[in-house]
Write a protein that holds these residues in place. Structure first.
Motif, short mmCIF file in Angstrom:
data_model
loop_
_atom_site.label_atom_id
_atom_site.label_comp_id
_atom_site.label_asym_id
_atom_site.label_seq_id
_atom_site.Cartn_x
_atom_site.Cartn_y
_atom_site.Cartn_z
N ARG A 7 0.85 -12.31 -2.10
CA ARG A 7 1.86 -11.46 -2.72
C ARG A 7 1.32 -10.05 -2.87
NH1 ARG A 7 2.76 -14.54 -8.14
NH2 ARG A 7 4.19 -12.84 -8.58
N PRO A 8 2.13 -9.01 -2.65
CA PRO A 8 1.64 -7.65 -2.85
C PRO A 8 1.28 -7.42 -4.31
CG PRO A 8 4.02 -7.66 -2.52
CD PRO A 8 3.54 -9.03 -2.22
N PRO A 9 0.17 -6.76 -4.57
CA PRO A 9 -0.26 -6.58 -5.96
C PRO A 9 0.54 -5.50 -6.68
CG PRO A 9 -1.73 -5.39 -4.50
CD PRO A 9 -0.75 -6.14 -3.61
N ILE A 10 0.48 -5.54 -7.99
CA ILE A 10 0.96 -4.44 -8.81
C ILE A 10 -0.17 -3.42 -8.90
CG2 ILE A 10 1.64 -3.76 -11.14
CD1 ILE A 10 3.15 -6.38 -11.36
N PRO A 144 8.64 0.78 2.79
CA PRO A 144 9.84 -0.07 2.99
C PRO A 144 9.95 -1.21 1.98
CG PRO A 144 8.87 0.48 5.10
CD PRO A 144 7.93 0.99 4.06
N GLN A 145 8.79 -1.78 1.55
CA GLN A 145 8.83 -2.93 0.66
C GLN A 145 8.15 -2.68 -0.68
OE1 GLN A 145 10.54 -5.69 1.41
NE2 GLN A 145 11.12 -4.69 3.35
N GLY A 146 7.79 -1.42 -0.95
CA GLY A 146 7.09 -1.18 -2.21
C GLY A 146 6.64 0.25 -2.37
N VAL A 147 5.33 0.43 -2.67
CA VAL A 147 4.79 1.75 -2.97
C VAL A 147 3.31 1.76 -2.66
CG1 VAL A 147 4.33 1.11 -5.39
CG2 VAL A 147 4.67 3.51 -4.79
N LYS A 148 2.77 2.92 -2.32
CA LYS A 148 1.34 3.10 -2.10
C LYS A 148 0.85 4.28 -2.93
CE LYS A 148 0.61 1.25 2.57
NZ LYS A 148 0.06 1.55 3.93
N ILE A 149 -0.43 4.22 -3.30
CA ILE A 149 -1.10 5.32 -4.00
C ILE A 149 -1.85 6.16 -2.97
CG2 ILE A 149 -3.07 5.86 -5.50
CD1 ILE A 149 -2.24 3.56 -7.29
N ILE A 150 -1.83 7.47 -3.17
CA ILE A 150 -2.61 8.40 -2.35
C ILE A 150 -3.74 8.95 -3.20
CG2 ILE A 150 -2.57 10.52 -0.97
CD1 ILE A 150 0.42 10.00 -0.52
N PHE A 151 -4.96 8.91 -2.67
CA PHE A 151 -6.14 9.34 -3.41
C PHE A 151 -6.56 10.76 -3.03
CE2 PHE A 151 -6.43 4.68 -2.95
CZ PHE A 151 -6.30 4.34 -4.29
N GLY A 152 -7.46 11.31 -3.81
CA GLY A 152 -7.89 12.69 -3.62
C GLY A 152 -8.53 12.95 -2.28
N GLY A 154 -7.53 11.70 0.46
CA GLY A 154 -6.53 11.52 1.50
C GLY A 154 -6.27 10.07 1.89
N SER A 155 -7.11 9.16 1.43
CA SER A 155 -6.91 7.74 1.76
C SER A 155 -5.77 7.16 0.93
CB SER A 155 -8.20 6.95 1.52
OG SER A 155 -8.56 7.00 0.15
N GLU A 156 -5.34 5.95 1.32
CA GLU A 156 -4.23 5.31 0.65
C GLU A 156 -4.61 3.90 0.20
OE1 GLU A 156 -0.93 5.28 3.32
OE2 GLU A 156 -0.77 7.47 3.42
N SER A 157 -3.92 3.43 -0.82
CA SER A 157 -4.11 2.06 -1.29
C SER A 157 -3.35 1.09 -0.40
CB SER A 157 -3.61 1.93 -2.73
OG SER A 157 -2.18 2.00 -2.75
N VAL A 158 -3.54 -0.18 -0.67
CA VAL A 158 -2.68 -1.19 -0.05
C VAL A 158 -1.26 -1.00 -0.60
CG1 VAL A 158 -4.56 -2.83 0.19
CG2 VAL A 158 -3.15 -2.86 -1.88
N GLU A 159 -0.31 -1.61 0.05
CA GLU A 159 1.06 -1.55 -0.45
C GLU A 159 1.20 -2.45 -1.68
OE1 GLU A 159 5.27 -1.57 1.74
OE2 GLU A 159 4.32 -3.56 1.69
N GLY A 160 1.79 -1.92 -2.72
CA GLY A 160 2.01 -2.69 -3.93
C GLY A 160 3.49 -2.92 -4.17
N SER A 161 3.79 -3.94 -4.95
CA SER A 161 5.18 -4.21 -5.30
C SER A 161 5.68 -3.25 -6.38
CB SER A 161 5.33 -5.65 -5.80
OG SER A 161 4.55 -5.86 -6.97
N PRO A 321 12.90 2.22 -9.49
CA PRO A 321 12.88 0.77 -9.71
C PRO A 321 11.50 0.13 -9.61
CG PRO A 321 13.84 1.29 -7.56
CD PRO A 321 13.72 2.59 -8.31
N ARG A 322 10.55 0.80 -8.94
CA ARG A 322 9.23 0.19 -8.76
C ARG A 322 8.11 0.94 -9.47
NH1 ARG A 322 8.93 -3.78 -4.81
NH2 ARG A 322 10.81 -4.02 -3.51
N ILE A 323 8.40 2.05 -10.11
CA ILE A 323 7.34 2.86 -10.72
C ILE A 323 7.71 3.19 -12.16
CG2 ILE A 323 5.96 4.96 -10.55
CD1 ILE A 323 6.70 5.14 -7.62
N THR A 324 6.74 3.03 -13.07
CA THR A 324 6.95 3.46 -14.45
C THR A 324 5.61 3.90 -15.04
OG1 THR A 324 8.08 2.93 -16.52
CG2 THR A 324 6.67 1.21 -15.59
#
Length: 404
Positions: A7-10, A144-152, A154-161, A321-324
């Motif tokens: 399952r995609p992580p939070i 398309p299915q969630g959200v990703k974090i962008i780091f300082g 320039g890299s990105e996290s895995v896709e999260g729900s 809907p996916r970020i707070t």
């Protein structure tokens, strides 16, 4: 477990108190998560002052941890009885008549407190493998299915729900989420954290003490009125610890705007320079109080800025809907009333419960959380700001006051 791992992580930005308690909730609900923290470790920088835990704060923590682990947590907390809360003239050493603050005692007719660092350490237990250090969160993007974090870098996290923003009042992404509606104001009041070995506190009995100096003067900055200024220190003395000279009690100093100034306006300074200013400001205090500063551990002294989010309440922004957002990233507060951390852990308990009941992400979850959070958090900010107005003479104009 294999299905859970697929399952995609939070995603959680920041590893402060609210983020780590939320992580504990997700851990207990078997919901995958990942935490990203800009610091290199929990001990990377000073952890700040001791926190007083209110009834609401303790209830929230117990709701997340459950009875057994909450008992372990409660056991590491300090419990102060005695005379409760004492207001004292710092120059004369005399008590000042006052109305006891509401809800100062939280459980068993005791004032319950814990060091911020110890609290973070406890909340981290079991979550170590799910946290990545030295990850500066600067942005996010929808997928398309969630959200990703962008780091300082320039890299990105895995896709999260989902993405939970808990990276403090300087969060870039909370401002993006709210389209700039979330603001944290610089009250221009400043403080110093310090601590001293228990023998320095022998002039005080057990209890929580607020030491007030209205006589102190400062040079008015350009554009400021002369007005009354005030310096105050709050500290917690626990009699059962007084017999151990190896222990230290902390204190928190706060001064009206213009009173406490760090060299070159650098409030990241830690150590002797902060200690020397604290000693100078309290040099005329009563003899039973001066040891708190004369015997202080100089290396531990640290400056801090007193900030506060919008006194009018937590703003309404277009719901994602996916970020707070939780904790100081949405509702920072002054130290007056000791409300900030207690409100932050309420966020963790509320959001964690909603995610647990849904089994993870669901449509409408962030909206429900935000609607409920705004009610108690707006009330807490208003109380904190109102008390600081009276104690430190701060004034926030939400249109013109500087932000951080």
């Amino acid at each position: 477990m294999s299905n859970n791992q697929q399952r995609p992580p939070i995603l959680i930005a920041g590893a402060g108190l609210s983020s780590l308690l939320l992580a504990q909730s997700l851990l207990r609900s078997h919901i995958p998560f990942q935490i990203f923290e800009r610091d290199a470790s929990l001990s990377f920088r000073g952890q700040g002052y001791r926190l007083r835990l209110s009834t609401e704060g303790l209830d929230a923590i117990e709701d997340v941890l459950g009875p057994d682990d909450f008992k372990r947590f409660y056991d590491i907390c300090g419990k102060t009885g005695g005379s409760g809360f004492t207001l004292m003239n710092a120059v004369t050493g005399e008590e000042i008549e006052h109305t006891v603050p509401a809800k100062l005692n939280s459980r068993d007719s005791l004032i319950v407190g814990v060091a911020r660092g110890e609290m973070r350490k406890f909340f981290l237990e079991g979550c170590e493998e799910y946290i990545q250090w030295t990850k500066k969160v600067v942005d996010y993007k929808d997928t398309p299915q969630g959200v990703k974090i962008i780091f300082g870098d320039g890299s990105e996290s895995v896709e999260g729900s989902m993405l939970i923003i808990g990276d403090g009042l300087k969060s870039k992404i909370s401002k993006k989420l709210s389209e700039g509606k979330i603001k944290h104001f610089d009250t221009l009041a400043r403080g110093i954290h310090g601590q001293a070995p228990t023998p320095a506190f022998k002039g005080l009995t057990e209890g929580v003490f607020s030491l007030i100096d209205k006589s102190i003067e400062r040079e008015a900055d350009e554009g400021e009125g002369e007005g009354e200024t005030k310096l105050s220190v709050i500290t917690n003395v626990r009699s059962k610890d007084m017999d151990d000279p190896t222990l230290q009690f902390g204190w928190t100093m706060a001064g009206s705007p213009g009173l406490i100034k760090a060299p070159n306006d650098d409030y990241t300074i830690i150590g002797k320079q902060a200690a020397d200013i604290a000693k100078s400001l309290t040099s005329k205090w009563h003899e039973k109080l001066k040891p708190l500063f004369e015997q202080m551990v100089e290396d531990e002294a640290a400056f801090w800025k007193i900030t506060c989010s919008s006194p009018s309440g937590v703003p309404v922004w277009t719901n994602h809907p996916r970020i707070t957002v939780i904790g100081d990233a949405v509702h920072s507060m002054t130290p007056a009333g000791g409300i900030g951390a207690n409100t932050a852990v309420r966020d963790s308990a509320l959001l964690g419960r909603l995610i647990r009941e849904a089994g993870g992400y669901r449509e409408g979850l962030t909206r429900e959380y935000e609607e409920k959070m705004r009610v108690y958090a707006s009330e807490a900010v208003a109380i904190s700001y109102g008390l600081a107005e009276k104690q430190f003479g701060i004034r926030i104009d939400e249109e013109t006051s500087p932000t951080v």
